[in-house]
Design a protein around this motif. Structure first.
Motif, PDB file in Angstrom:
ATOM      1  N   TRP A  66      16.630  56.111  47.212  1.00  0.00           N
ATOM      2  CA  TRP A  66      17.556  54.854  47.746  1.00  0.00           C
ATOM      3  C   TRP A  66      17.116  53.247  47.674  1.00  0.00           C
ATOM      4  CZ3 TRP A  66      19.946  52.596  51.492  1.00  0.00           C
ATOM      5  CH2 TRP A  66      21.033  51.626  51.268  1.00  0.00           C
TER       6      TRP A  66
ATOM      7  N   THR B  65      23.751  54.180  41.399  1.00  0.00           N
ATOM      8  CA  THR B  65      23.730  55.540  41.893  1.00  0.00           C
ATOM      9  C   THR B  65      24.755  56.466  41.744  1.00  0.00           C
ATOM     10  OG1 THR B  65      24.986  54.378  43.866  1.00  0.00           O
ATOM     11  CG2 THR B  65      22.833  54.348  44.322  1.00  0.00           C
ATOM     12  N   GLN B  66      26.112  55.972  40.915  1.00  0.00           N
ATOM     13  CA  GLN B  66      27.132  56.429  40.339  1.00  0.00           C
ATOM     14  C   GLN B  66      26.724  57.217  39.211  1.00  0.00           C
ATOM     15  OE1 GLN B  66      29.941  56.949  41.725  1.00  0.00           O
ATOM     16  NE2 GLN B  66      28.702  56.822  43.744  1.00  0.00           N
TER      17      GLN B  66
ATOM     18  N   PHE C 281      34.348  55.152  43.500  1.00  0.00           N
ATOM     19  CA  PHE C 281      33.335  54.518  45.191  1.00  0.00           C
ATOM     20  C   PHE C 281      32.408  53.382  44.254  1.00  0.00           C
ATOM     21  CE2 PHE C 281      29.260  53.818  46.540  1.00  0.00           C
ATOM     22  CZ  PHE C 281      29.907  54.116  48.191  1.00  0.00           C
ATOM     23  N   THR C 282      32.246  53.083  42.537  1.00  0.00           N
ATOM     24  CA  THR C 282      32.415  52.422  42.287  1.00  0.00           C
ATOM     25  C   THR C 282      32.706  51.130  42.356  1.00  0.00           C
ATOM     26  OG1 THR C 282      30.492  53.326  41.367  1.00  0.00           O
ATOM     27  CG2 THR C 282      30.419  51.123  40.587  1.00  0.00           C
TER      28      THR C 282
ATOM     29  N   ILE D 252      32.713  49.123  45.994  1.00  0.00           N
ATOM     30  CA  ILE D 252      32.145  48.911  46.411  1.00  0.00           C
ATOM     31  C   ILE D 252      32.143  47.251  45.353  1.00  0.00           C
ATOM     32  CG2 ILE D 252      29.799  48.763  46.588  1.00  0.00           C
ATOM     33  CD1 ILE D 252      31.001  49.957  48.805  1.00  0.00           C
ATOM     34  N   THR D 253      32.394  47.538  44.578  1.00  0.00           N
ATOM     35  CA  THR D 253      32.173  46.288  43.724  1.00  0.00           C
ATOM     36  C   THR D 253      33.594  45.158  43.920  1.00  0.00           C
ATOM     37  OG1 THR D 253      31.581  47.695  41.792  1.00  0.00           O
ATOM     38  CG2 THR D 253      32.412  45.506  41.275  1.00  0.00           C
TER      39      THR D 253
ATOM     40  N   CYS E 251      24.958  50.447  42.964  1.00  0.00           N
ATOM     41  CA  CYS E 251      25.993  51.157  43.956  1.00  0.00           C
ATOM     42  C   CYS E 251      26.622  52.350  42.124  1.00  0.00           C
ATOM     43  CB  CYS E 251      27.591  50.555  44.115  1.00  0.00           C
ATOM     44  SG  CYS E 251      28.391  51.376  43.817  1.00  0.00           S
TER      45      CYS E 251
ATOM     46  N   MET F 165      23.913  44.782  45.762  1.00  0.00           N
ATOM     47  CA  MET F 165      25.330  45.888  46.292  1.00  0.00           C
ATOM     48  C   MET F 165      25.421  46.536  45.036  1.00  0.00           C
ATOM     49  SD  MET F 165      23.899  47.015  49.037  1.00  0.00           S
ATOM     50  CE  MET F 165      24.566  47.849  49.274  1.00  0.00           C
ATOM     51  N   ILE F 166      26.010  45.635  44.115  1.00  0.00           N
ATOM     52  CA  ILE F 166      26.649  45.735  42.968  1.00  0.00           C
ATOM     53  C   ILE F 166      25.876  46.733  41.383  1.00  0.00           C
ATOM     54  CG2 ILE F 166      28.231  45.209  41.034  1.00  0.00           C
ATOM     55  CD1 ILE F 166      29.495  42.869  42.242  1.00  0.00           C
TER      56      ILE F 166
ATOM     57  N   CYS G 213      32.006  43.355  47.442  1.00  0.00           N
ATOM     58  CA  CYS G 213      30.928  43.068  46.781  1.00  0.00           C
ATOM     59  C   CYS G 213      32.053  41.164  46.073  1.00  0.00           C
ATOM     60  CB  CYS G 213      30.209  42.953  46.099  1.00  0.00           C
ATOM     61  SG  CYS G 213      28.898  44.491  47.209  1.00  0.00           S
TER      62      CYS G 213
END
Length: 137
Positions: free
Chosen positions: A77, A60-61, A2-3, A6-7, A57, A53-54, A10
């Protein structure tokens, strides 16, 4: 996984935004306009949000990317998103107040973001200067 997704997303958005602003400057023969100003402002917002957001992300991981002197425990969050955006803005604009510092993988992400933030104004000036001088020929 997921990371990484998303990375990558972005970074693609940031690259597309950079490409768009340089293409619009190439076709706009004015040196400066309100539209160019808004485009640059939007570009900075996209870059700051993308890197924020990176960072979020990664956090959150469970991968730490920055250390905040005022908070040692993970935050909810929305508050963590605010911290990530703040950290991104301070990095992008190379302000760095010292209340948050990059750690671990964040050090490499910060280098990339700072390079973009530091070189973007020079690149924009050079692009406008080239357009002005090509228009004189």
């Amino acid at each position: 996984m997921f990371t990484i997704f998303i990375t990558s997303l972005c970074l693609i958005l940031i690259a597309a935004s950079l490409r768009q602003i340089f293409n619009s400057l190439e076709h706009d023969h004015k040196i400066f306009s309100f539209q160019v100003f808004l485009s640059i402002l939007l570009l900075y917002m996209i870059i700051m949000t993308g890197f924020g957001m990176i960072y979020l992300c990664f956090i959150t991981q469970g991968i730490p990317v920055y250390m905040d002197s005022s908070h040692t425990q993970p935050l909810p969050w929305m508050e963590e998103m605010g911290r990530s955006m703040y950290f991104s803005g301070m990095t992008l604009f190379t302000v760095g107040y010292g209340d948050m510092i990059p750690i671990g993988a964040g050090r490499w992400i910060v280098i990339l973001e700072a390079m973009v933030g530091y070189s973007l104004p020079a690149a924009l000036v050079i692009k406008v200067w080239q357009n002005v001088h090509h228009g004189e020929r």
